[in-house]
Design an enzyme around this catalytic site. Structure first.
Site, PDB file in Angstrom:
ATOM      1  N   ASN A   9       2.491  -1.441   9.635  1.00 32.27           N
ATOM      2  CA  ASN A   9       1.918  -2.347   8.600  1.00 32.27           C
ATOM      3  C   ASN A   9       3.055  -2.779   7.533  1.00 32.27           C
ATOM      4  O   ASN A   9       3.440  -1.635   6.945  1.00 32.27           O
ATOM      5  CB  ASN A   9       0.724  -1.576   7.771  1.00 32.27           C
ATOM      6  CG  ASN A   9       0.243  -2.569   6.731  1.00 32.27           C
ATOM      7  OD1 ASN A   9       0.515  -3.625   6.532  1.00 32.27           O
ATOM      8  ND2 ASN A   9      -0.409  -1.784   5.927  1.00 32.27           N
ATOM      9  N   LYS A  11       3.135  -4.402   5.082  1.00 35.02           N
ATOM     10  CA  LYS A  11       2.936  -4.784   3.543  1.00 35.02           C
ATOM     11  C   LYS A  11       3.610  -6.082   2.957  1.00 35.02           C
ATOM     12  O   LYS A  11       4.266  -6.678   3.788  1.00 35.02           O
ATOM     13  CB  LYS A  11       2.887  -3.436   2.709  1.00 35.02           C
ATOM     14  CG  LYS A  11       2.421  -2.204   3.424  1.00 35.02           C
ATOM     15  CD  LYS A  11       2.090  -1.141   2.389  1.00 35.02           C
ATOM     16  CE  LYS A  11       1.351  -0.031   3.419  1.00 35.02           C
ATOM     17  NZ  LYS A  11       0.837   1.074   2.575  1.00 35.02           N
ATOM     18  N   HIS A  97      -7.705  -2.679   4.212  1.00 35.31           N
ATOM     19  CA  HIS A  97      -6.849  -1.743   3.854  1.00 35.31           C
ATOM     20  C   HIS A  97      -7.158  -1.200   2.328  1.00 35.31           C
ATOM     21  O   HIS A  97      -7.715  -2.269   1.598  1.00 35.31           O
ATOM     22  CB  HIS A  97      -5.485  -2.290   3.849  1.00 35.31           C
ATOM     23  CG  HIS A  97      -4.314  -1.270   3.657  1.00 35.31           C
ATOM     24  ND1 HIS A  97      -4.089  -0.847   2.252  1.00 35.31           N
ATOM     25  CD2 HIS A  97      -3.557  -0.449   4.684  1.00 35.31           C
ATOM     26  CE1 HIS A  97      -3.086  -0.011   2.744  1.00 35.31           C
ATOM     27  NE2 HIS A  97      -2.590   0.206   4.015  1.00 35.31           N
ATOM     28  N   GLU A  99      -5.652  -0.813  -0.076  1.00 40.71           N
ATOM     29  CA  GLU A  99      -4.772  -1.633  -1.294  1.00 40.71           C
ATOM     30  C   GLU A  99      -5.564  -2.979  -1.450  1.00 40.71           C
ATOM     31  O   GLU A  99      -5.637  -3.388  -2.585  1.00 40.71           O
ATOM     32  CB  GLU A  99      -3.310  -1.870  -0.694  1.00 40.71           C
ATOM     33  CG  GLU A  99      -2.489  -0.707  -0.879  1.00 40.71           C
ATOM     34  CD  GLU A  99      -1.342  -0.640   0.008  1.00 40.71           C
ATOM     35  OE1 GLU A  99      -0.982  -1.422   0.658  1.00 40.71           O
ATOM     36  OE2 GLU A  99      -0.928   0.438   0.192  1.00 40.71           O
ATOM     37  N   GLU A 169      -7.491   6.004   7.032  1.00 39.68           N
ATOM     38  CA  GLU A 169      -6.207   6.303   6.297  1.00 39.68           C
ATOM     39  C   GLU A 169      -6.830   6.991   4.924  1.00 39.68           C
ATOM     40  O   GLU A 169      -7.175   6.135   3.968  1.00 39.68           O
ATOM     41  CB  GLU A 169      -5.751   4.740   5.928  1.00 39.68           C
ATOM     42  CG  GLU A 169      -5.129   4.083   6.969  1.00 39.68           C
ATOM     43  CD  GLU A 169      -4.147   3.183   6.815  1.00 39.68           C
ATOM     44  OE1 GLU A 169      -3.124   3.008   7.262  1.00 39.68           O
ATOM     45  OE2 GLU A 169      -4.507   2.172   5.923  1.00 39.68           O
ATOM     46  N   GLY A 175       1.604   6.082   1.467  1.00 39.89           N
ATOM     47  CA  GLY A 175       2.947   5.815   0.516  1.00 39.89           C
ATOM     48  C   GLY A 175       3.234   7.144  -0.194  1.00 39.89           C
ATOM     49  O   GLY A 175       4.015   6.782  -1.322  1.00 39.89           O
ATOM     50  N   SER A 215       1.464   8.170   5.364  1.00 39.60           N
ATOM     51  CA  SER A 215       2.628   8.908   5.492  1.00 39.60           C
ATOM     52  C   SER A 215       2.844   9.477   6.690  1.00 39.60           C
ATOM     53  O   SER A 215       3.440  10.761   6.686  1.00 39.60           O
ATOM     54  CB  SER A 215       2.541  10.102   4.185  1.00 39.60           C
ATOM     55  OG  SER A 215       2.499   9.683   3.044  1.00 39.60           O
ATOM     56  N   GLY A 237       5.683   2.752   5.501  1.00 40.25           N
ATOM     57  CA  GLY A 237       6.868   3.099   5.075  1.00 40.25           C
ATOM     58  C   GLY A 237       7.808   3.087   6.274  1.00 40.25           C
ATOM     59  O   GLY A 237       8.892   2.688   6.467  1.00 40.25           O
TER      60      GLY A 237
HETATM   61  P1  PGA Z   1       2.278   4.752   4.615  1.00 38.67           P
HETATM   62  O1  PGA Z   1       1.204   3.667   4.743  1.00 38.67           O
HETATM   63  O2  PGA Z   1       2.554   5.143   5.999  1.00 38.67           O
HETATM   64  O3  PGA Z   1       3.433   4.165   4.031  1.00 38.67           O
HETATM   65  O4  PGA Z   1       1.781   5.934   4.205  1.00 38.67           O
HETATM   66  C1  PGA Z   1       0.213   3.503   5.814  1.00 38.67           C
HETATM   67  C2  PGA Z   1      -0.735   2.241   5.277  1.00 38.67           C
HETATM   68  O5  PGA Z   1      -1.023   2.031   4.257  1.00 38.67           O
HETATM   69  O6  PGA Z   1      -1.060   1.354   6.337  1.00 38.67           O
END
Ligand code: PGA
Length: 252
Positions: A9, A11, A97, A99, A169, A175, A215, A237
């Site tokens: 992803n 983003k 998601h 976010e 998640e 993140g 993460s 990330g």
């Molecule tokens: P992250 O994000 O691996 O940067 O923690 C995962 C996600 O939001 O899908």
């Protein structure tokens, strides 16, 4: 159908040229490694989807979008429909998601509509769920995830639900560099599977892929993916760095 999946992803990251470079690096990397039993999905921002589906024809990955409109077509300025995604060979789409829930006020009711739009166009929704830190600290995490699933996904008929991929998640792990422990991930994934058994039966539950996200990186992926109910990861990330993403793919 249940399968191991590693989905990246991206983003809201990368320019056109940077995206091109990253896909190129990943494609070349995939040619050099042996991929065991895992489906790879790249989910770049909308403007790079067509380029990514072009690459995908020659490479060993599928393409997903990060969002879709809950409307079908017409006067909805700025929206992207499921049909548009289908017309450029997008096969997956992340919905729900945290976010999008937080910054764009997406509700579970909207997510049911999005899932239906995608399924009508033959696109597989990757449905995200997960609790915030205070909810976990209050011991409420199972209830939160249960409500998200019941309100959004369990409205689907069994045939449609059978096509969905779920991503657990925990919001506090996204993140932040703080990953859920292997036990915490397995516990929640097994719980999600038990909810699917209750609603849709054993066979459907056994056939649903449930990914972990938050993460997940080249160091911890192996341990997380070794759990019986963790079928792979939704990677943020670490999916922006070809070397790390390729290592995660090799963690099965
Ligand atoms: P992250 O994000 O691996 O940067 O923690 C995962 C996600 O939001 O899908």
């Amino acid at each position: 159908m249940r399968r191991n999946i590693v989905a990246g992803n991206w983003k809201m990251n990368k320019t056109f040229q940077e995206a091109d470079d990253l896909i190129n690096e990943i494609s070349e990397g995939l040619d050099d490694i042996s991929i065991k039993n895992v489906e790879i999905i790249l989910c770049p921002p909308f403007p790079f989807l067509e380029m990514t589906t072009d690459y995908a024809q020659e490479s060993n990955f599928s393409v997903g979008a990060q969002n879709v409109s809950s409307y079908e077509a017409g006067a909805y300025t700025g929206e992207i429909s499921a049909q548009m995604l289908q017309s450029i060979d997008v096969e997956y789409c992340i919905i729900g998601h945290s976010e999008r829930r937080k910054y764009f006020k997406e509700t579970d009711e909207i997510l049911t509509l999005k899932a239906e739009m995608l399924l009508k166009c033959g696109i597989i929704p990757i449905f995200c769920c997960g609790e915030e830190l205070p909810e976990r600290e209050a011991g409420n995490h199972f209830n939160v995830v249960k409500t998200q699933l019941e309100t959004a996904l369990f409205k689907l008929d069994p045939l449609d639900f059978g096509k969905i991929v779920i991503a657990y998640e925990p919001v506090w792990a996204i993140g932040t560099g703080v990953t859920a422990s292997s036990d915490q991930a397995q516990e929640m994934h097994a719980y999600i599977r038990s909810l699917i058994i209750e609603k849709y039966g054993k066979e459907t539950a056994k056939n649903t892929s449930i990914l972990y996200g938050g993460s997940c990186n080249a160091k911890n992926a192996k341990e997380l993916f070794a759990n019986p109910d963790v079928d792979g990861g939704l990677i943020g990330g670490a999916s922006l760095i070809a070397e790390d993403f390729l290592k995660i793919i090799q963690s099965f």
